[in-house]
Scaffold this motif. Structure first.
Motif, mmCIF file in Angstrom:
data_model
loop_
_atom_site.group_PDB
_atom_site.id
_atom_site.type_symbol
_atom_site.label_atom_id
_atom_site.label_comp_id
_atom_site.label_asym_id
_atom_site.label_seq_id
_atom_site.Cartn_x
_atom_site.Cartn_y
_atom_site.Cartn_z
ATOM 1 N N SER A 1 0.878 -1.146 0.010
ATOM 2 C CA SER A 1 0.035 -0.063 -0.006
ATOM 3 C C SER A 1 0.719 1.394 0.004
ATOM 4 O O SER A 1 0.275 2.517 -0.194
ATOM 5 N N ARG A 2 2.086 1.174 0.325
ATOM 6 C CA ARG A 2 3.174 2.120 0.341
ATOM 7 C C ARG A 2 4.252 1.562 -0.680
ATOM 8 O O ARG A 2 5.049 1.046 -0.191
ATOM 9 N N ARG B 1 -1.342 1.115 -8.645
ATOM 10 C CA ARG B 1 -0.842 0.687 -7.263
ATOM 11 C C ARG B 1 0.507 1.328 -6.890
ATOM 12 O O ARG B 1 0.618 1.268 -5.778
ATOM 13 N N SER C 1 2.554 4.121 -5.487
ATOM 14 C CA SER C 1 2.480 5.227 -4.616
ATOM 15 C C SER C 1 3.093 6.706 -5.032
ATOM 16 O O SER C 1 2.393 7.846 -5.050
ATOM 17 N N ARG D 1 -0.646 11.647 -8.093
ATOM 18 C CA ARG D 1 0.337 11.062 -7.037
ATOM 19 C C ARG D 1 1.631 11.518 -7.126
ATOM 20 O O ARG D 1 1.863 12.260 -8.203
ATOM 21 N N LEU E 1 5.416 9.474 1.355
ATOM 22 C CA LEU E 1 5.075 8.104 1.799
ATOM 23 C C LEU E 1 4.193 8.312 3.315
ATOM 24 O O LEU E 1 3.483 7.556 3.518
ATOM 25 N N GLY F 1 0.599 10.849 2.903
ATOM 26 C CA GLY F 1 -0.760 10.336 2.346
ATOM 27 C C GLY F 1 -1.206 11.410 1.271
ATOM 28 O O GLY F 1 -2.495 11.424 1.041
ATOM 29 N N GLY G 1 -3.043 10.790 -4.013
ATOM 30 C CA GLY G 1 -4.120 9.977 -4.605
ATOM 31 C C GLY G 1 -5.357 10.107 -3.865
ATOM 32 O O GLY G 1 -6.364 10.028 -4.236
ATOM 33 N N ASP G 2 -5.201 9.770 -2.302
ATOM 34 C CA ASP G 2 -6.493 9.506 -1.525
ATOM 35 C C ASP G 2 -7.475 10.725 -1.572
ATOM 36 O O ASP G 2 -8.670 10.654 -1.913
#
Length: 364
Positions: free
Chosen positions: A217-218, A240, A242, A287, A351, A354, A357-358
């Motif tokens: 996820s990172r 996928r 980051s 990202r 990293l 956050g 992207g979120d």
């Protein structure tokens, strides 16, 4: 004396430019504001054009079949050598580096290498001679070692066409790699080396996703030159990723591969009918994206890199003005090489924050 008449290259290139409209010119999304639809359509078309879409489809149910052949311990980390299947009868060899300090699972850094005959060996510091060590360290190309010392898990693979992924015909004659021969064969079947290399990165991510020591996820991807190109296109085509840090590769197409002699692996037939490199950068947005480049790089001239970066920043600012620190150009004082000074602070920042992207995914 008869006057020599040669091919009118300038007129030819002008005709191409004036009669080609980029289907995914980012200014279309700039006008409509519908960045998600633009990205989705562009990403699908780019996957088709590179041959990635068909390659993914026919290997969808293909087992990875991992096999580890060695484990070696070094101060601060262990290194495992493993092979996985990427398409029937074709394996990717790679080193997995895991920090000995800290508590996993660790964020992952993928480190595709550039056009060096020994491929992944250089990135993990497995040198064949003192002169190779001196050259690699002078260009800061021990990227995998840098990453594991920063506390990340690392996958350092052979990129298709080099070292254990080169053809015997080139390897046995001491040629640097098999790019030209593999690219010619890929073209004949509607594939490209860029698409194949992105596919290989995806298979490595699939492997990493099931590894107990890795937190996918990172995930960061970074490499120099040809490895920068693999990093750039992987992040554009695989969401996928980051954080993306391509080095010594980002430019405009007219200012680089259509102006300066380049390896065939940089070419994608018909790409200018879809978009230039800065349009493709829009597939990574929002990202975090750090371009690393030398001001004396003769392969990708800095003035054209700055031009491309200016367009990329417009995309990031259009998506969200608060994301401007997610798109950055770092200029090193030398030529075509890696510059680690800004890389790892940028990675640490993004990293852990956050950003990017979120927020974009949650926006209306």
């Amino acid at each position: 004396m008869t006057e020599s008449i040669l091919f009118a290259t300038d007129s030819y290139m002008r005709n191409l430019r004036e009669n080609t409209v980029r289907e995914f010119d980012y200014k279309q999304a700039l006008d409509s504001g519908d960045w998600k639809r633009w990205q989705q359509s562009f990403r699908e078309r780019l996957a088709e054009l590179t041959g990635l879409a068909s390659l993914r489809e026919y290997t969808r149910d293909l087992p990875l079949s991992p096999r580890t052949t060695e484990t070696v311990r070094f101060p601060g980390y262990r290194r495992e050598k493993t092979y996985i299947t990427t398409e029937p009868g074709v394996e990717i060899p790679f080193y997995l580096l895991i920090p000995e300090n800290g508590t996993g699972p660790f964020p992952l850094v993928l480190t595709p290498h550039g056009h060096g005959k020994r491929g992944k060996e250089t990135y993990v510091g497995n040198y064949s001679s003192d002169s190779e060590r001196e050259q690699a360290e002078a260009g800061e190309r021990d990227v995998a070692l840098q990453a594991v010392m920063e506390g990340y898990a690392v996958i350092a693979m052979d990129v298709r066409g080099f070292w254990e992924m080169s053809r015997d015909e080139e390897f046995s004659t001491k040629k640097a790699g098999s790019c030209d021969e593999l690219q010619k064969r890929a073209f004949m079947y509607g594939r490209t080396l860029i698409g194949e290399r992105v596919h290989d990165m995806g298979r490595l991510i699939d492997y990493a996703s099931a590894h107990p020591d890795i937190d996918t996820s990172r995930m960061v991807i970074t490499g120099n030159s040809g490895g920068g190109t693999v990093s750039f296109f992987t992040a554009a085509l695989d969401e996928r990723i980051s954080v993306c840090v391509p080095s010594s590769c980002f430019c405009t197409y007219p200012g680089s591969v259509m102006k300066v002699p380049h390896c065939h692996c940089n070419f994608i037939p018909g790409i200018m009918k879809l978009g230039d490199m800065y349009d493709i950068a829009g597939l990574i947005a929002p990202r975090p994206l750090l371009f690393v480049h030398g001001i004396l790089d003769q392969d990708f001239p800095i003035e054209h890199t700055r031009e491309a970066f200016a367009h990329a920043r417009i995309i990031y600012e259009a998506i969200d003005r608060k994301l401007t620190d997610c798109c950055e150009l770092y200029e090193g004082n030398g030529g075509h090489r890696y510059y680690k000074e800004r890389v790892w602070p940028f990675v640490r920042q993004h990293l852990t924050s956050g950003k990017g992207g979120d927020r974009f995914l949650e926006s209306p």
